[in-house]
Every structure is written in structure tokens, then in C-alpha cells.
Design a protein around this motif. Structure first.
Motif, PDB file in Angstrom:
ATOM      1  N   ASN A  54       0.625 -50.016   3.929  1.00 38.57           N
ATOM      2  CA  ASN A  54      -0.732 -49.742   3.478  1.00 38.57           C
ATOM      3  C   ASN A  54      -1.351 -48.321   3.309  1.00 38.57           C
ATOM      4  N   PRO A  55      -0.491 -47.526   2.751  1.00 39.19           N
ATOM      5  CA  PRO A  55      -0.724 -45.988   2.618  1.00 39.19           C
ATOM      6  C   PRO A  55      -2.196 -45.645   2.239  1.00 39.19           C
ATOM      7  N   ASN A  56      -2.504 -44.390   2.455  1.00 39.15           N
ATOM      8  CA  ASN A  56      -3.771 -43.605   1.866  1.00 39.15           C
ATOM      9  C   ASN A  56      -3.534 -43.470   0.568  1.00 39.15           C
ATOM     10  N   SER A  57      -4.374 -43.643  -0.235  1.00 41.82           N
ATOM     11  CA  SER A  57      -4.316 -43.326  -1.691  1.00 41.82           C
ATOM     12  C   SER A  57      -4.608 -41.689  -2.042  1.00 41.82           C
ATOM     13  N   LEU A  58      -4.659 -41.177  -0.901  1.00 41.67           N
ATOM     14  CA  LEU A  58      -5.006 -39.598  -1.209  1.00 41.67           C
ATOM     15  C   LEU A  58      -4.810 -38.949   0.155  1.00 41.67           C
ATOM     16  N   TYR A  59      -3.875 -37.872  -0.037  1.00 38.26           N
ATOM     17  CA  TYR A  59      -3.584 -37.200   1.211  1.00 38.26           C
ATOM     18  C   TYR A  59      -3.587 -35.586   0.435  1.00 38.26           C
ATOM     19  N   GLU A  60      -4.339 -34.617   1.200  1.00 46.58           N
ATOM     20  CA  GLU A  60      -4.452 -33.066   0.876  1.00 46.58           C
ATOM     21  C   GLU A  60      -4.135 -32.366   1.992  1.00 46.58           C
ATOM     22  N   ASP A  61      -3.566 -31.324   1.897  1.00 53.24           N
ATOM     23  CA  ASP A  61      -3.694 -30.307   2.898  1.00 53.24           C
ATOM     24  C   ASP A  61      -3.555 -28.914   2.248  1.00 53.24           C
ATOM     25  N   LEU A  62      -4.321 -27.983   2.840  1.00 54.88           N
ATOM     26  CA  LEU A  62      -4.049 -26.376   2.271  1.00 54.88           C
ATOM     27  C   LEU A  62      -4.123 -25.591   3.693  1.00 54.88           C
ATOM     28  N   GLY A  63      -3.137 -24.742   3.386  1.00 52.50           N
ATOM     29  CA  GLY A  63      -2.842 -23.745   4.328  1.00 52.50           C
ATOM     30  C   GLY A  63      -2.911 -22.250   3.699  1.00 52.50           C
ATOM     31  N   ASN A  64      -3.614 -21.436   4.359  1.00 52.13           N
ATOM     32  CA  ASN A  64      -3.948 -20.065   4.170  1.00 52.13           C
ATOM     33  C   ASN A  64      -3.516 -19.163   5.027  1.00 52.13           C
ATOM     34  N   GLU A  65      -3.087 -17.947   4.634  1.00 49.67           N
ATOM     35  CA  GLU A  65      -2.665 -16.672   5.707  1.00 49.67           C
ATOM     36  C   GLU A  65      -2.989 -15.580   4.851  1.00 49.67           C
ATOM     37  N   LEU A  82       0.759  -1.132   0.100  1.00 45.21           N
ATOM     38  CA  LEU A  82      -0.017   0.019   0.049  1.00 45.21           C
ATOM     39  C   LEU A  82       0.840   1.121  -0.123  1.00 45.21           C
ATOM     40  N   THR A  83       1.817   1.126   0.693  1.00 48.16           N
ATOM     41  CA  THR A  83       2.870   2.244   0.993  1.00 48.16           C
ATOM     42  C   THR A  83       4.189   1.752   1.154  1.00 48.16           C
ATOM     43  N   LEU A  84       5.117   2.562   1.198  1.00 50.91           N
ATOM     44  CA  LEU A  84       6.538   1.993   1.659  1.00 50.91           C
ATOM     45  C   LEU A  84       6.513   1.282   3.032  1.00 50.91           C
ATOM     46  N   ASN A  85       5.699   1.573   3.956  1.00 50.51           N
ATOM     47  CA  ASN A  85       5.419   0.989   5.275  1.00 50.51           C
ATOM     48  C   ASN A  85       4.592  -0.005   5.480  1.00 50.51           C
ATOM     49  N   SER A  86       3.419  -0.094   4.458  1.00 53.54           N
ATOM     50  CA  SER A  86       2.170  -0.715   4.969  1.00 53.54           C
ATOM     51  C   SER A  86       1.834  -1.641   3.653  1.00 53.54           C
ATOM     52  N   PHE A  87       1.494  -3.213   3.924  1.00 52.94           N
ATOM     53  CA  PHE A  87       1.012  -4.074   2.955  1.00 52.94           C
ATOM     54  C   PHE A  87       0.107  -4.897   3.371  1.00 52.94           C
ATOM     55  N   ILE A  88      -0.591  -5.505   2.385  1.00 51.79           N
ATOM     56  CA  ILE A  88      -1.849  -6.685   2.609  1.00 51.79           C
ATOM     57  C   ILE A  88      -0.957  -7.813   1.736  1.00 51.79           C
ATOM     58  N   ARG A  89      -1.007  -9.069   2.498  1.00 54.32           N
ATOM     59  CA  ARG A  89      -0.336 -10.317   2.031  1.00 54.32           C
ATOM     60  C   ARG A  89      -1.459 -11.511   2.079  1.00 54.32           C
ATOM     61  N   LEU A  90      -1.552 -12.193   0.715  1.00 53.76           N
ATOM     62  CA  LEU A  90      -2.267 -13.368   1.024  1.00 53.76           C
ATOM     63  C   LEU A  90      -1.488 -14.492   0.636  1.00 53.76           C
ATOM     64  N   SER A  91      -1.352 -15.606   1.229  1.00 50.89           N
ATOM     65  CA  SER A  91      -0.349 -16.735   0.923  1.00 50.89           C
ATOM     66  C   SER A  91      -1.191 -18.055   1.194  1.00 50.89           C
ATOM     67  N   SER A  92      -0.932 -18.890   0.260  1.00 42.73           N
ATOM     68  CA  SER A  92      -1.774 -20.079   0.165  1.00 42.73           C
ATOM     69  C   SER A  92      -0.701 -21.161  -0.310  1.00 42.73           C
ATOM     70  N   VAL A  93      -0.976 -22.597   0.576  1.00 46.79           N
ATOM     71  CA  VAL A  93      -0.038 -23.684  -0.124  1.00 46.79           C
ATOM     72  C   VAL A  93      -0.821 -24.670   0.037  1.00 46.79           C
ATOM     73  N   TYR A  94      -0.755 -25.332  -1.078  1.00 41.69           N
ATOM     74  CA  TYR A  94      -1.743 -26.669  -1.244  1.00 41.69           C
ATOM     75  C   TYR A  94      -0.878 -27.867  -1.536  1.00 41.69           C
ATOM     76  N   THR A  95      -1.045 -28.984  -0.973  1.00 44.97           N
ATOM     77  CA  THR A  95      -0.366 -30.064  -1.253  1.00 44.97           C
ATOM     78  C   THR A  95      -1.572 -31.319  -1.598  1.00 44.97           C
ATOM     79  N   ARG A  96      -1.020 -32.013  -2.703  1.00 51.06           N
ATOM     80  CA  ARG A  96      -1.889 -33.148  -3.094  1.00 51.06           C
ATOM     81  C   ARG A  96      -0.741 -34.324  -3.239  1.00 51.06           C
ATOM     82  N   ILE A  97      -1.269 -35.475  -2.616  1.00 49.57           N
ATOM     83  CA  ILE A  97      -0.416 -36.786  -2.985  1.00 49.57           C
ATOM     84  C   ILE A  97      -1.192 -37.627  -3.223  1.00 49.57           C
ATOM     85  N   GLU A  98      -1.058 -38.465  -4.403  1.00 44.09           N
ATOM     86  CA  GLU A  98      -2.073 -39.392  -4.746  1.00 44.09           C
ATOM     87  C   GLU A  98      -1.023 -40.811  -5.156  1.00 44.09           C
TER      88      GLU A  98
END
Length: 785
Positions: free
Chosen positions: A727-738, A701-717
Motif C-alpha cells: 500500500n505505497p504512497n500515491s505521491l512521492y516528491e523530492d528536490l535537491g539544490n546546490e 567566470l574565468t579559466l579558474n573560477s566558476f559558479i554552478r547551480l544544480s537542481s534535481v527534482y523527482t516526482r513519482i505518482e
């Protein structure tokens, strides 16, 4: 014996060359010299980028007249002038950067330390002029700050350090100009001298089709040491740091809610409000005391996403916390024996760093509400936690009797009720010529684990009840059990010897490292033990004129690794080629031929020979990044070829594709996206497909202020039918947002307000289901007394 004789021969060659070659010096007036005027009376300068106050009439003016890269010490393509003067408490700089096409200036509003790639000007300062450490300050055309510490001992630059200084920039009809104030309280220096002589270089980065580096003086590519090639600046008569006392109170509040999702349960809320206090006191210009009480060590910025799949070693995450980063370089050695993220949640901390003449001293002490450390091995490593308060101490001393020679020592201590790890290390660095560098380090540790500590790694209440001989998948014992199944104290050592000869067009290097079976560095990040590794390599570099590529390097290395019982773990040969050139491009590609062992057939036996399979692999890799236009940077990392299926101990083939995009949508809005796609195939089909997407959207927004969106998504099949022992799960997913709003008056005076959450899915959870959410607030203010 062959390796020892090899290094004896190298030492003899280097000793002869040192007698025939001139010594390596730090900043030299023969490179460049600047006399800095000092104004005794009170200086009234408003750092606004205008450079119109009367004090600037007293400033010395210099021109950045050389291009040092990609051209080699030719005339600078554009004019850049710098003005410098000092008061008793600050150093003032102004840069006037001319540009024949100001509309092409690359300038963006970015968060601190994130403006690289823009038009920038800056200064490097070695305040002891001994070619060991240098402060670096760079500013883009809008005044966005980037600062770092360059460490000649390790060859690394750390932008994690953040000082409190002031800058502003503005674009003009002729280019842009920047105004800077560097308070002397930022620096460690010896104020006993009536006149200071510091190493200095003034620099401009001019990014167009290529990134042109402009300097006040020439840089010799035939000299491997960078800080040895600074010029000198004299002046600052009567300079002092003032009181140099900083108090930073902080208040942190968060509300965290969690729930079980298989089956879905009720939310459990936890609210926490804590106050803390940080002290930073420059006792003298060369001695700094940091202290913290009830510190806030929460991670405001989320770590970059990492895939932990088909990997047997613990992941590494860098330190980001201000208390540990201030003068961190005083603790550095060639080996990673101090990694402060092993101190997870302290109630207090104190750190003292000092440099006097040729002596550098640093000590750190902090408690932790638990004891966290690595359990290393030669085929795997993992994180261990003991739920007891630990006390952590690190102390470093270094002696620099000449500009060619350094010798130092490091002591670390980590101790809880029934556990301790003590480590003592000594290291040297010797540069007999401008091209030759020797480093050597030895460390010895003494460790004791709590009784029955090893049981937490075997998946059973009592590992002793597990059979002595067992196969993969049938045995609950693993390497972590074997490495922690100790009675009483145990001790061991490690050492590393390295030599490098580097010239303008070619280099050779060699290294030998031996790490004992029972060596532990629990305050560091040594994730492999019980091995000895020898590496030799070299390369040749061309600098073409009038060509799209301005630098081409062809190189490679060969290495072999054995266990401490002389059992071969790995042998590898790698060849690579690198290109740098137009479109600010970097391209590298290589091929690896290697043999390495997989998992142990009998996990209860530490042996390698007769207990592992040696796999042969051919792997190709490719990496590039380039900037087709000023607002867009593209990146691609990929590798493909043979791999090991560690879960099932058999050959496999891997494909990894990792593209990334940095799009500066506007001058203040930046989108960073990266995606990692990885597959592993075995003879009967595809074992898994893994995807990781990392998105960061930053609105400055300025030299001193900001807004940040972050998102990390993982999918393992996975295909469970292809797993032989699990005998692992056939699907694992996670999603982290900030989502985070931040206001930074300076690096320590901040206000943060944010929200984060997490979602998970697997075979028992049909779709992504929220299991964690947090609201948080932090505010702190640095009182400069």
C-alpha cells in the motif's frame, strides 16, 4: 561442455592465425617518428599562448597531415602545425591551428574536462611504449584543459584522473594557437634509459558539420588495438622528475541542519571543521606514493539524478575522489572487482604504485568508519552496512612479457570485527594477431558475515520466526535474507572468458561468465551472483563516401543466462543499427526479444523452476544526439514495449522518454537540462508515472573560477489500488539544490563555497517541505616541492 569445446575451437583458430600474421606492436617509427630536442640550460617560457620565447626556435615542427575520421587517412582539410621541445624537467608543445573561417571556431570557457565538442588539439603519450596505458592531454582554443588515461587492457578511457599541467590558448586572424607545458613529474617512465622512446600521437578535433579527427599519422581500421598504432618520439636525454613531492593541506567546514517533517519538528544543527593532509611523492619516475590523513571525501559535485523505480538491483555511482583516482588504472582488470566508493569515509589511506620493465605493482590500504558492501543475487541486489570500522586492502600485480600478452593478479581484503571478505583473482589478455583478442579471468572469495546479520533485511527482529513457506507480500524473507543467512565462512568463485575478432568492416565476439552462488566481491561492484551467462554477437560496418551518414553499423547478439542449478533466468536476442554523420549526429535504434523470470512466488525458497513466472517481452529502443548549431546539442533516449511489474510479479508495458539539451548561452554560460519521463501500465490501468528533472547551470567566470547551480527534482505518482501486496504512497516528491562557487588554481589547489538543501513531499506532507540544508567551505593548496 558445448561452451568449452566452442572456446577450444576459437583458440585453435586464433593460434593458427597468430602463426600466419605479424605480431602486434606498440608505438612504431614506421607510423610516425619525432626527435624531440632537449635544451640543457634553464628554459624561460611563459605559457601564455603567444609562442614567442627564444626557446621555441629550437623546437621540432611536425604537421598533422591526415584525417583519420570520418574520412579514412585522407589529406587533412585544414593545416595544423605542432612544435615540440623538452627541458630536463618538462615537455613543451605548441599547436598552430589554421582555419579558413576563424569566426566558426567553437571555443567556450568551460570547467576542466568539459570542453568536448569544441575545437581542440592534444597529445597521446605512452611513456613505456608497451600499448598498455596512455596519457591524453587536450586543450581547446581558450586553453581549457581535458586530460585522461586510456587503458588498452579494459578498452576504457578515464577522465577522472587530473594532473597538474599548464596551458593557454588564443584565437588569431588565421585560426588559433595553444601553448602547453607538461612537467615530467606527471608521468611514470623509466629514467634508466639515456634517451626516452615514447609512443606518441598528435591530434586535432575540427568540429563543423562533422567532427574531423586529424593526426600526425594514419590509423588502420583493420587493427583493433588503438595504442598499438601510436608513432614514436625519441629524446628527453637526461630527463628527470625532480623531487616530485607534493603536499596538499586542506580545511573543510560545514554546518548541516536537519529536521523531521511528518510532523514538522525543530531543526537540529551540526557544525564540523576538519583539517587534512595529502601526500603525493614520486619516489622514482616509476614509483608513486599517495597518502592521506583525515581526508575530505565530501562530494563537491552532486551525482547525476537516477530513478530507482521498478528496479531490483542497486544503483551504480562512479568514483570522483582524487586520492582513489590517481593511478587508478594500475588496479583495473576485466571484471569490476575494485570499486572504491565502497570505502565511504576513511580516516587514513595509503597507496603505492610502481612499474619497472614488464612488471606493474599497486597496493592500496584504507580504513572506513563503517563496513559498506553489496549483497548480490540473481534476481536482486542491495547495499548492506555494518556499523563497525573496517580495514580495506587491494593489491594488483601485472606482468607484460610481450606486447601481445599480459597476465596479472588482484587481491582484495575487507575486514571488520565479525566480518571479512577476502578475494584473489588472476587474469590474462592475449592478442595473437592485430584482429584477435582473448581475455580470461578467475576469482575466488572467502566471506564471513556477523551472526544474525541477515535479520536487517527481513523487516523483523528475528527472521527465524517467519514461516518457511509464504507468498509474495506475506513473507518478510527476501533474496537478501537468503544470500546472507550463512553459518561461518563460505567461499565460491567466478570466471569470465571472452574472445573478439575485429576487422575494418565486421566483428564477432563471444563471452562466457559463471558466478558462483556464494561468490562475493565486497570491495568491487559485482551485483549478480548464482548465474552463468553465454553471449555471442557480431556486426558489419559501412563507411559511405559523399553521404550524409559516414558510418553505418548493423549488429546484434544472443545471450542465455541460467542459475548455477541450470535453471533458465533469461534468454535474449537483440538487433540494432547505428548511424554517424552530418550535424555531428549519432543515431541508434534496436529491438529486443527476450524471456526472463520475475520475482519468486515463495521468497523463502531460492529455487527458480516452479517458483517463478517466465515473462515474454518485446522492447524497442532509440537514442540520438546531434548538434544543429555550435551552441546547441540535443539528445534523446527512449524505449517502449513489454516489461515486468516487479512489485506485483505480472506483465506490464513501459514507456520511457528522456530528452536532454546542452545550450551554450554564451561562451562562458552553459545550461544542461535533462528530463526522464517513465510510465508503467498493467491490465487494470497505470501503476505509476515517474518524472526526474536534472538542471545544471554553469557560469565559467574565468579559466579558474566558476559558479554552478544544480537542481534535481523527482516526482513519482502511484495508484495504490493497483498494488496487490503493498500500500505505497500515491505521491512521492523530492528536490535537491546546490549553489557552488569554485576557484581552481589547479585540480588540487581549490577553494569552494557552497550551499545545498533538500525538500520532500508525500501523502503525509502536502507540499515540498525543506528537511535538510548545508553550508560548506573547502580550501586546499598543493605545494610542489
Amino acid at each position: 561442455m558445448i561452451v568449452i569445446n566452442y572456446f577450444r575451437a576459437l583458440f585453435a583458430v586464433s593460434l593458427i592465425s597468430s602463426l600466419l600474421s605479424p605480431c602486434v606492436y606498440a608505438g612504431s617509427s614506421q607510423q610516425f617518428h619525432l626527435d624531440i630536442p632537449t635544451i640543457d640550460e634553464e628554459v624561460d617560457v611563459d605559457v601564455d599562448g603567444d609562442i614567442n620565447e627564444p626557446a621555441w626556435q629550437h623546437a621540432a615542427q611536425v604537421m598533422l597531415q591526415y584525417e583519420t575520421s570520418p574520412a579514412e587517412n585522407t589529406a587533412a582539410p585544414v593545416n595544423t602545425y605542432a612544435k615540440v621541445f623538452a627541458s630536463n624537467t618538462s615537455l613543451y608543445l605548441a599547436f598552430i591551428a589554421h582555419d579558413p573561417a576563424p569566426e566558426n571556431i567553437r571555443a567556450n570557457l568551460r570547467e576542466r574536462d568539459n570542453a568536448w565538442g569544441d575545437d581542440m588539439v592534444g597529445i597521446k603519450l605512452d611513456t613505456f611504449n608497451n600499448a598498455r596505458l596512455a596519457y591524453q592531454f587536450f586543450i581547446n582554443a581558450y586553453g581549457v584543459q581535458s586530460d585522461s588515461i586510456e587503458n588498452e587492457l579494459t578498452g576504457q578511457e578515464s577522465d577522472a584522473w587530473d594532473g597538474i599541467w599548464y596551458s593557454r590558448g588564443k584565437i588569431t586572424d588565421q585560426g588559433y594557437q595553444v601553448e602547453v607545458q607538461l612537467p615530467l613529474r606527471l608521468f611514470n617512465f623509466d629514467d634508466r634509459h639515456s634517451v626516452q622512446t615514447w609512443g606518441i600521437e598528435l591530434v586535432r578535433f575540427y568540429p563543423r558539420n562533422e567532427t574531423h579527427r586529424l593526426s600526425t599519422h594514419q590509423i588502420d581500421r583493420n587493427v583493433s588495438c588503438q595504442l598499438c598504432q601510436l608513432g614514436t618520439a625519441s629524446g628527453l636525454a637526461g630527463a628527470t622528475q625532480g623531487k616530485d613531492l607534493q603536499l596538499t593541506p586542506s580545511l573543510v567546514a560545514n554546518q548541516n541542519s536537519q529536521r523531521d517533517v511528518a510532523p514538522t519538528g525543530p531543526w537540529t544543527d551540526d557544525t564540523n571543521v576538519e583539517a587534512g593532509l595529502d601526500l603525493r611523492w614520486g619516489i622514482t619516475p616509476t614509483t608513486l606514493l599517495n597518502a592521506t590523513i583525515n581526508p575530505d571525501f565530501s562530494q563537491v559535485e552532486a551525482d547525476a539524478g537516477q530513478l530507482d523505480v521498478n528496479n531490483t538491483f542497486a544503483l551504480f555511482f562512479p568514483e570522483k575522489r582524487a586520492f582513489f583516482l590517481d593511478n587508478k588504472d594500475y588496479f583495473d582488470t576485466q571484471l569490476d572487482l575494485l570499486h572504491t566508493r565502497n570505502i565511504g569515509s576513511p580516516d587514513y589511506g595509503v597507496k603505492l604504485t610502481s612499474k619497472t620493465d614488464d612488471h606493474t605493482f599497486a597496493v592500496l590500504a584504507a580504513n572506513d568508519i563503517q563496513s559498506q558492501f553489496l549483497v548480490p543475487g540473481n534476481l536482486s541486489s542491495d547495499i548492506a552496512v555494518i556499523e563497525d570500522t573496517s580495514h580495506n586492502v587491494a593489491s594488483r600485480y601485472r606482468f607484460d612479457p610481450s606486447k601481445q600478452f599480459s597476465v596479472g593478479g588482484l587481491l582484495t581484503l575487507k575486514q571488520a570485527d565479525d566480518y571479512h571478505n577476502y578475494l584473489l583473482s588472476g587474469d590474462i589478455k592475449y592478442q595473437p594477431t592485430k584482429q584477435d583478442t582473448f581475455t580470461a579471468q578467475y576469482a575466488h572469495s572467502v566471506t564471513q558475515y556477523p551472526d544474525e546479520f541477515f535479520n536487517q533485511f527481513c523487516g523483523s527482529d528475528d527472521c527465524a520466526q517467519v514461516a518457511d513457506d509464504c507468498d509474495i507480500g506475506e513473507c518478510e524473507i527476501n533474496e537478501r535474507v537468503l544470500r546472507t543467512q550463512k553459518d561461518g565462512e563460505f567461499n565460491d568463485g567466478m570466471y569470465n572468458i571472452a574472445y573478439e575478432h575485429q576487422r575494418r568492416n565486421w566483428y564477432v565476439s563471444s563471452q562466457y561468465e559463471s558466478i558462483g552462488r556464494d561468490f562475493r566481491a565486497d570491495l568491487g561492484f559485482i551485483d549478480k551472483v548464482d548465474l552463468a551467462k553465454f553471449v555471442v554477437g557480431g556486426g558489419y560496418t559501412w563507411y559511405p563516401d559523399e553521404h550524409f551518414f559516414n558510418r553505418i553499423e548493423l549488429g546484434g547478439d544472443w545471450d542465455i543466462t541460467h542459475s548455477q542449478h541450470h535453471e533458465r533466468l533469461e534468454q535474449e536476442t537483440e538487433l540494432f543499427i547505428e548511424f554517424e554523420g552530418g550535424l555531428q549526429s549519432y543515431i541508434a535504434a534496436g529491438i529486443i526479444e527476450r524471456e526472463r523470470v520475475g520475482r519468486r512466488h515463495d521468497p523463502s525458497d531460492i529455487a527458480i523452476n516452479g517458483n517463478t513466472t517466465m515473462f515474454e517481452e518485446t522492447l524497442g529502443w532509440f537514442y540520438t544526439n546531434f548538434t544543429p548549431m555550435g551552441s546547441l546539442k540535443l539528445e534523446l533516449d527512449m524505449y517502449f514495449g513489454d516489461d515486468i511489474d516487479y512489485a506485483n510479479n505480472r506483465p506490464a508495458s513501459v514507456n520511457m522518454f528522456n530528452p536532454g539539451v546542452e545550450w551554450k548561452i554564451t561562451e562562458s554560460l552553459v545550461l544542461d537540462i535533462s528530463h526522464r519521463y517513465q510510465t508503467l501500465d498493467v491490465d487494470d490501468g497505470r501503476l505509476f508515472t515517474a518524472n526526474l528533472s536534472d538542471l545544471r547551470l554553469n557560469w565559467q567566470l574565468t579559466l579558474n573560477s566558476f559558479i554552478r547551480l544544480s537542481s534535481v527534482y523527482t516526482r513519482i505518482e502511484r495508484d495504490p489500488s493497483l498494488y496487490l501486496y503493498q500500500n505505497p504512497n500515491s505521491l512521492y516528491e523530492d528536490l535537491g539544490n546546490e549553489l557552488l562557487y569554485g576557484y581552481k588554481l589547479n585540480p588540487q589547489s581549490v577553494f569552494y563555497l557552497g550551499y545545498s538543501d533538500a525538500f520532500v513531499a508525500n501523502d503525509d506532507i502536502d507540499s515540498l517541505t525543506q528537511n535538510d540544508k548545508t553550508f560548506f567551505m573547502k580550501m586546499s593548496y598543493a605545494w610542489l616541492l
